[in-house]
Write an enzyme that holds these catalytic residues in place. Structure first.
Site, PDB file in Angstrom:
ATOM      1  N   ASP A  26      55.345  37.132  46.115  1.00 17.76           N
ATOM      2  CA  ASP A  26      55.866  36.024  45.324  1.00 17.76           C
ATOM      3  C   ASP A  26      56.682  36.645  44.174  1.00 17.76           C
ATOM      4  O   ASP A  26      56.542  37.834  43.873  1.00 17.76           O
ATOM      5  CB  ASP A  26      54.689  35.201  44.794  1.00 17.76           C
ATOM      6  CG  ASP A  26      55.123  34.087  43.870  1.00 17.76           C
ATOM      7  OD1 ASP A  26      56.044  33.339  44.235  1.00 17.76           O
ATOM      8  OD2 ASP A  26      54.545  33.980  42.772  1.00 17.76           O
ATOM      9  N   ASP A  34      57.817  34.789  40.682  1.00 16.92           N
ATOM     10  CA  ASP A  34      57.363  34.409  39.345  1.00 16.92           C
ATOM     11  C   ASP A  34      55.858  34.623  39.206  1.00 16.92           C
ATOM     12  O   ASP A  34      55.073  34.055  39.957  1.00 16.92           O
ATOM     13  CB  ASP A  34      57.679  32.933  39.074  1.00 16.92           C
ATOM     14  CG  ASP A  34      59.163  32.632  39.097  1.00 16.92           C
ATOM     15  OD1 ASP A  34      59.751  32.480  38.021  1.00 16.92           O
ATOM     16  OD2 ASP A  34      59.735  32.552  40.207  1.00 16.92           O
ATOM     17  N   ASP A  62      50.343  34.886  43.052  1.00 15.05           N
ATOM     18  CA  ASP A  62      49.474  34.529  41.919  1.00 15.05           C
ATOM     19  C   ASP A  62      49.120  33.052  41.894  1.00 15.05           C
ATOM     20  O   ASP A  62      48.694  32.541  40.847  1.00 15.05           O
ATOM     21  CB  ASP A  62      50.155  34.904  40.597  1.00 15.05           C
ATOM     22  CG  ASP A  62      51.335  33.993  40.273  1.00 15.05           C
ATOM     23  OD1 ASP A  62      52.188  33.794  41.154  1.00 15.05           O
ATOM     24  OD2 ASP A  62      51.399  33.463  39.148  1.00 15.05           O
TER      25      ASP A  62
END
Length: 221
Positions: free
Chosen positions: A12, A14, A170
């Site tokens: 991922d 961000d 996250d």
């Protein structure tokens, strides 16, 4: 838990590869100050940074998609963010070393994000990620995460079977997408993580820092 080392690692963006929250929060607060409102505290905005406009507008204005005025706020936020997308954004500590290790081992790595290509294509080269083997944005496929389509497209572009990939993210939707795509999943506890505890996501492994992932590869020499 023992994991078979992959042929590719997908990340991922961000909150996993890059700490983009400072620029996202700054854009959101510029929208507020342009309207004569006080800034929203950074500690309120940071946890929802991975959720993009929806999460930031929700935290800052208490509004959701479909509410009156939401779309105007969304457009203003995105335009403001695009104009200052990489002022304070940096890679998380340990990420450059981790990517170097993957490349030294001859492994592929790529980015799978729900960020629209309008922003991904602008940001990625500015923060040192232009050498990614693939970049899949939120609008690259018909479905964003947690649908597996973006991850499957990344594996296709790399020419590597999904089951030979790890996905690191996250957010709960990252683990859900990775699991649905048949990939091993790593929860990035150093990221934003929203209001949830990554340990509850049932990822195959939990990493407290990027260096933990790096250690797994070094131990497998």
């Amino acid at each position: 838990m023992t994991l078979t080392l992959p042929r590719a690692v997908l990340f991922d963006l961000d909150g996993t590869l890059a700490d983009t929250a400072p620029d996202l929060a700054a854009a959101m607060n510029r929208v507020r100050t342009d309207r004569g409102l006080a800034p929203t505290p950074y500690e309120v905005l940071r946890p929802v940074a991975s959720a993009g406009a929806r999460g930031l507008i929700g935290a800052s204005f208490g509004m959701k998609p479909g509410d009156d005025g939401y779309e105007d706020l969304r457009i203003a936020f995105l335009d403001t963010y695009e104009a200052a997308i990489a002022v304070h954004t940096r890679l998380f500590d340990g990420i450059p070393a981790l990517l170097d290790q993957l490349e030294e081992r001859g492994l592929s790595w790529g980015i799978v994000t729900n960020k629209a290509a309008r922003f991904t294509d602008l940001l990625v080269p500015q923060i040192g990620l232009g050498r990614a083997g693939c970049v899949i944005s939120g609008d690259t496929t018909p479905h964003p995460k947690p649908h597996p389509a973006p991850l499957l497209e990344a594996a296709r572009r790399l020419g590597i079977a999904p089951e030979e990939c790890w996905y690191v993210g996250d957010d709960l939707r990252d683990v859900q997408a990775g699991r649905a795509a048949g990939m091993a999943t790593v929860a990035a506890a150093w990221g934003y993580c929203g209001d949830a505890e990554p340990v509850t996501w049932e990822a195959d492994r939990l990493a407290e820092t990027p260096l933990h992932v790096l250690e797994w590869f070094r131990a497998a020499r």
